[in-house]
Motif scaffolding. Structure first.
Motif, PDB file in Angstrom:
ATOM      1  N   THR A  89       0.857  -1.183   0.000  1.00 47.80           N
ATOM      2  CA  THR A  89       0.000   0.000   0.000  1.00 47.80           C
ATOM      3  C   THR A  89       0.893   1.233   0.000  1.00 47.80           C
ATOM      4  O   THR A  89       1.827   1.329   0.807  1.00 47.80           O
ATOM      5  N   GLY A  90       0.610   2.144  -0.914  1.00 52.39           N
ATOM      6  CA  GLY A  90       1.393   3.370  -0.999  1.00 52.39           C
ATOM      7  C   GLY A  90       0.686   4.520  -0.319  1.00 52.39           C
ATOM      8  O   GLY A  90      -0.525   4.708  -0.499  1.00 52.39           O
ATOM      9  N   TYR A  91       1.427   5.292   0.451  1.00 51.38           N
ATOM     10  CA  TYR A  91       0.874   6.436   1.177  1.00 51.38           C
ATOM     11  C   TYR A  91       1.599   7.702   0.738  1.00 51.38           C
ATOM     12  O   TYR A  91       2.834   7.728   0.695  1.00 51.38           O
ATOM     13  N   SER A  92       0.839   8.752   0.450  1.00 52.01           N
ATOM     14  CA  SER A  92       1.473   9.996   0.007  1.00 52.01           C
ATOM     15  C   SER A  92       0.658  11.211   0.421  1.00 52.01           C
ATOM     16  O   SER A  92      -0.582  11.186   0.418  1.00 52.01           O
ATOM     17  N   ARG A  93       1.383  12.263   0.766  1.00 54.68           N
ATOM     18  CA  ARG A  93       0.761  13.573   0.897  1.00 54.68           C
ATOM     19  C   ARG A  93       0.408  14.118  -0.488  1.00 54.68           C
ATOM     20  O   ARG A  93       0.848  13.592  -1.507  1.00 54.68           O
ATOM     21  N   LEU A  94      -0.328  15.227  -0.488  1.00 52.35           N
ATOM     22  CA  LEU A  94      -0.618  15.968  -1.711  1.00 52.35           C
ATOM     23  C   LEU A  94      -0.042  17.377  -1.576  1.00 52.35           C
ATOM     24  O   LEU A  94       0.251  17.837  -0.473  1.00 52.35           O
ATOM     25  N   TYR A  95       0.082  18.032  -2.725  1.00 50.26           N
ATOM     26  CA  TYR A  95       0.745  19.348  -2.742  1.00 50.26           C
ATOM     27  C   TYR A  95      -0.078  20.341  -3.559  1.00 50.26           C
ATOM     28  O   TYR A  95      -0.627  19.992  -4.628  1.00 50.26           O
ATOM     29  N   ILE A  96      -0.167  21.573  -3.055  1.00 48.16           N
ATOM     30  CA  ILE A  96      -0.770  22.663  -3.830  1.00 48.16           C
ATOM     31  C   ILE A  96       0.203  23.824  -3.883  1.00 48.16           C
ATOM     32  O   ILE A  96       0.988  24.048  -2.948  1.00 48.16           O
ATOM     33  N   ASP A  97       0.171  24.530  -4.994  1.00 46.47           N
ATOM     34  CA  ASP A  97       0.943  25.766  -5.147  1.00 46.47           C
ATOM     35  C   ASP A  97      -0.017  26.916  -4.871  1.00 46.47           C
ATOM     36  O   ASP A  97      -0.947  27.162  -5.654  1.00 46.47           O
ATOM     37  N   ILE A  98       0.169  27.614  -3.746  1.00 43.45           N
ATOM     38  CA  ILE A  98      -0.796  28.648  -3.347  1.00 43.45           C
ATOM     39  C   ILE A  98      -0.788  29.837  -4.299  1.00 43.45           C
ATOM     40  O   ILE A  98      -1.695  30.681  -4.249  1.00 43.45           O
ATOM     41  N   SER A  99       0.232  29.911  -5.179  1.00 43.84           N
ATOM     42  CA  SER A  99       0.252  30.999  -6.161  1.00 43.84           C
ATOM     43  C   SER A  99      -0.587  30.682  -7.389  1.00 43.84           C
ATOM     44  O   SER A  99      -0.850  31.567  -8.211  1.00 43.84           O
ATOM     45  N   ASP A 100      -1.035  29.421  -7.530  1.00 45.65           N
ATOM     46  CA  ASP A 100      -1.882  29.065  -8.675  1.00 45.65           C
ATOM     47  C   ASP A 100      -3.237  29.747  -8.563  1.00 45.65           C
ATOM     48  O   ASP A 100      -3.804  29.882  -7.467  1.00 45.65           O
ATOM     49  N   GLU A 101      -3.769  30.162  -9.703  1.00 46.94           N
ATOM     50  CA  GLU A 101      -5.092  30.790  -9.721  1.00 46.94           C
ATOM     51  C   GLU A 101      -6.166  29.741  -9.472  1.00 46.94           C
ATOM     52  O   GLU A 101      -6.211  28.700 -10.131  1.00 46.94           O
ATOM     53  N   ARG A 203      -3.450  20.448   4.197  1.00 43.90           N
ATOM     54  CA  ARG A 203      -3.158  19.087   4.661  1.00 43.90           C
ATOM     55  C   ARG A 203      -3.946  18.725   5.916  1.00 43.90           C
ATOM     56  O   ARG A 203      -4.103  17.535   6.216  1.00 43.90           O
ATOM     57  N   GLU A 204      -4.427  19.720   6.635  1.00 43.90           N
ATOM     58  CA  GLU A 204      -5.356  19.415   7.720  1.00 43.90           C
ATOM     59  C   GLU A 204      -6.679  18.913   7.147  1.00 43.90           C
ATOM     60  O   GLU A 204      -7.291  17.990   7.701  1.00 43.90           O
ATOM     61  N   TYR A 205      -7.088  19.509   6.046  1.00 43.50           N
ATOM     62  CA  TYR A 205      -8.318  19.072   5.375  1.00 43.50           C
ATOM     63  C   TYR A 205      -8.112  17.752   4.644  1.00 43.50           C
ATOM     64  O   TYR A 205      -8.949  16.841   4.737  1.00 43.50           O
ATOM     65  N   LEU A 206      -6.997  17.623   3.933  1.00 44.68           N
ATOM     66  CA  LEU A 206      -6.747  16.439   3.111  1.00 44.68           C
ATOM     67  C   LEU A 206      -5.343  15.911   3.447  1.00 44.68           C
ATOM     68  O   LEU A 206      -4.364  16.297   2.816  1.00 44.68           O
ATOM     69  N   PRO A 207      -5.225  15.047   4.450  1.00 43.00           N
ATOM     70  CA  PRO A 207      -3.899  14.590   4.907  1.00 43.00           C
ATOM     71  C   PRO A 207      -3.096  13.868   3.842  1.00 43.00           C
ATOM     72  O   PRO A 207      -1.866  13.861   3.892  1.00 43.00           O
ATOM     73  N   GLY A 208      -3.763  13.247   2.895  1.00 44.85           N
ATOM     74  CA  GLY A 208      -3.056  12.500   1.866  1.00 44.85           C
ATOM     75  C   GLY A 208      -3.901  11.357   1.356  1.00 44.85           C
ATOM     76  O   GLY A 208      -5.095  11.266   1.659  1.00 44.85           O
ATOM     77  N   MET A 209      -3.269  10.468   0.592  1.00 44.71           N
ATOM     78  CA  MET A 209      -3.986   9.374  -0.056  1.00 44.71           C
ATOM     79  C   MET A 209      -3.267   8.047   0.162  1.00 44.71           C
ATOM     80  O   MET A 209      -2.040   7.997   0.273  1.00 44.71           O
ATOM     81  N   ALA A 210      -4.054   6.968   0.197  1.00 50.04           N
ATOM     82  CA  ALA A 210      -3.526   5.606   0.192  1.00 50.04           C
ATOM     83  C   ALA A 210      -3.861   4.987  -1.163  1.00 50.04           C
ATOM     84  O   ALA A 210      -5.016   5.041  -1.602  1.00 50.04           O
ATOM     85  N   PHE A 211      -2.855   4.408  -1.816  1.00 52.08           N
ATOM     86  CA  PHE A 211      -3.016   3.766  -3.124  1.00 52.08           C
ATOM     87  C   PHE A 211      -3.029   2.252  -2.903  1.00 52.08           C
ATOM     88  O   PHE A 211      -2.108   1.698  -2.307  1.00 52.08           O
ATOM     89  N   LYS A 212      -4.069   1.577  -3.426  1.00 54.21           N
ATOM     90  CA  LYS A 212      -4.232   0.153  -3.166  1.00 54.21           C
ATOM     91  C   LYS A 212      -4.559  -0.630  -4.443  1.00 54.21           C
ATOM     92  O   LYS A 212      -5.187  -0.104  -5.355  1.00 54.21           O
ATOM     93  N   GLY A 213      -4.125  -1.900  -4.447  1.00 53.73           N
ATOM     94  CA  GLY A 213      -4.500  -2.826  -5.502  1.00 53.73           C
ATOM     95  C   GLY A 213      -5.637  -3.720  -5.040  1.00 53.73           C
ATOM     96  O   GLY A 213      -6.253  -3.484  -3.998  1.00 53.73           O
ATOM     97  N   ARG A 214      -5.885  -4.780  -5.815  1.00 50.89           N
ATOM     98  CA  ARG A 214      -7.011  -5.666  -5.512  1.00 50.89           C
ATOM     99  C   ARG A 214      -6.526  -7.097  -5.314  1.00 50.89           C
ATOM    100  O   ARG A 214      -5.730  -7.611  -6.092  1.00 50.89           O
TER     101      ARG A 214
END
Length: 456
Positions: A89-101, A203-214
């Motif tokens: 299982t893969g775990y990752s944060r997400l990233y935003i650029d606050i300068s993006d419109e 990241r408080e709202y969206l801590p990250g994602m878990a990637f899973k197979g079947r």
């Protein structure tokens, strides 16, 4: 052990000619696959001896190792009668650029997809659909080191999922459909939410994602993180003729892979304690990601070398295989490293925390350190390479065995590892931590093949 010799009385002229021929053949035989053809016993080479030495092989489960930001995520479920069920299982944060419109409140959502960059696929029946799902984490990824047996909590229902076929293209970007509920929630937050004002609130709202197979797919994926693994949101305003993109990606994001193993009912079910060596019958195996490696007892080499004197080694070849057959699409590690070990079943290291390995053939096996002592070299590690045609790993280790015979090195047992890591710091790129590649081999197919000549 099997031994054979070829020795014939000849005239001095013929002896000189045959000795020259023997030298030419010896120097030209650089490919381990040709050993036994140019210098076969039936060729009647003068004073050339042959010895096959079998090493007993067992498995060792390494202690957990760091998978934080180690190249890619390992995602999927593999099942095997020897290794059992292994799930990554893969775990990752997400990233935003606050300068993006960001889209304004009157923007209309066109589509939202979760793109995932696949850089490697390992599995069976790749012409059939394989499932990938992405789940929202319910706890934060912390600024700490995570290991291959770590895991985080995530929501049971995925926010995105899809099925894909990998039989033709295995390095590709796939697009997963995002659920309507999450799509509406996220787009509303992107437009008006305080959660997108800075990275910490996001990241408080969206801590990250878990990637899973079947389970049942018997396939694992290597997922690359960065600008191509992202949530792509396309929107427009009234009167627009084209969509605008806003993206949340995984650039500069902390990530790790967690591996779960259920070995019940298999030969490796007895492997319970890290750092212990276990005999699993007539078969032995190595599995990346999980951390299962092969230990070789090299003591028969001492017993053999003790019988020798006044000899020259022509070639010494370490061979593993032919390995057990596997499904098309299930690839073993491309190369193995040979680490020194002892009863501790750990990698032995120098005072500089650099691990000792068998050094490449033709390279210096020892050097003089600053204290004037002769110590094992660490600068040119040997690579036990896989030949897909013969399904065999092999490498010349003539220089290594010669150094033991001459008293330059003390013989050590070996750990076969499906990658290379230079030191305890583990800073280099290590494929053993980036996939679940594996192989199995009969314990009677681990051999050292020695060709040597007596000095007359």
């Amino acid at each position: 052990m099997k031994s054979s010799t070829a020795y014939t009385q000849v005239s001095p002229v013929k002896l000189a000619f045959l000795a020259l021929l023997s030298i030419i053949l010896t120097n030209s035989c650089s490919d381990p696959a040709t050993v036994g053809i140019e210098l076969a016993p039936e060729n009647n080479q003068i004073g050339v001896f042959f010895q096959d030495i079998e090493f007993s092989a067992e498995v060792v489960l390494l202690d957990s190792f760091n998978t934080t930001n180690k190249g890619n995520l390992i995602v999927g479920v593999e099942e095997d009668s020897y290794f059992g069920k292994t799930e990554g299982t893969g775990y990752s944060r997400l990233y935003i650029d606050i300068s993006d419109e960001r889209p304004e409140s009157e923007a209309f959502l066109d589509s939202m997809l979760f793109d995932v960059e696949i850089i490697g696929v390992n599995g069976s029946d790749l012409d059939e659909p394989k499932y990938l799902s992405i789940h929202r984490l319910s706890e934060q990824i912390l600024d700490t080191a995570y290991y291959n047996f770590d895991r985080l909590q995530y929501e049971s229902e995925p926010i995105a999922s899809g099925e894909f076929i990998y039989d033709v293209v295995q390095d590709t970007i796939v697009s997963l459909k995002i659920t309507e509920e999450f799509r509406e929630e996220l787009f509303g937050k992107i437009k008006r939410g305080l959660e997108f004002e800075d990275l910490f609130k996001f990241r408080e709202y969206l801590p990250g994602m878990a990637f899973k197979g079947r389970e049942g797919d018997n396939t694992s994926l290597q997922i690359e993180l960065g600008e191509n693994t992202r949530i792509a949101t396309y929107y427009h305003y009234a009167g627009d003729t084209s969509s605008t993109l806003y993206e949340i990606n995984t650039t500069s994001s902390r990530y790790f892979s967690g591996i779960e193993s259920d070995r019940s009912g298999t030969p490796t079910s007895i492997v319970t304690e890290p750092g212990e060596n276990y005999s699993t019958g007539t078969m032995v195996g190595l599995k990346s990601g999980l951390g299962m490696v092969i230990k070789l007892d090299t003591s028969p080499l001492d017993a053999f070398l003790d019988t020798l004197s006044g000899i020259t080694f022509n070639q010494v070849n370490l061979s593993i295989g032919e390995i057990e057959s596997r499904s098309e699409g299930q690839n073993p590690p491309q190369a193995l490293s040979i680490y020194f070990t002892d009863d501790s079943n750990s990698f032995l290291e120098s005072r500089g925390s650099v691990y000792f390995t068998v050094q490449a053939d033709g390279q210096s096996q020892v050097f003089i350190n600053d204290d004037g002592d002769e110590v094992p070299n660490v600068t040119a590690p040997a690579s036990l390479n896989f030949d897909s045609e013969s399904n065999t790993y092999s490498q010349l280790i003539t220089s290594h065995v010669n150094a033991i015979f001459r008293g330059k090195l003390i013989r050590k047992d070996w750990l076969l590892y499906g990658g290379y890591i230079s030191s305890r710091l583990g800073t280099n790129n290590d494929p053993f931590r980036q996939s679940m590649r594996q192989f199995k081999v009969g314990t009677d197919k681990v051999k050292v093949q020695v060709i040597y000549s007596k000095i007359r």
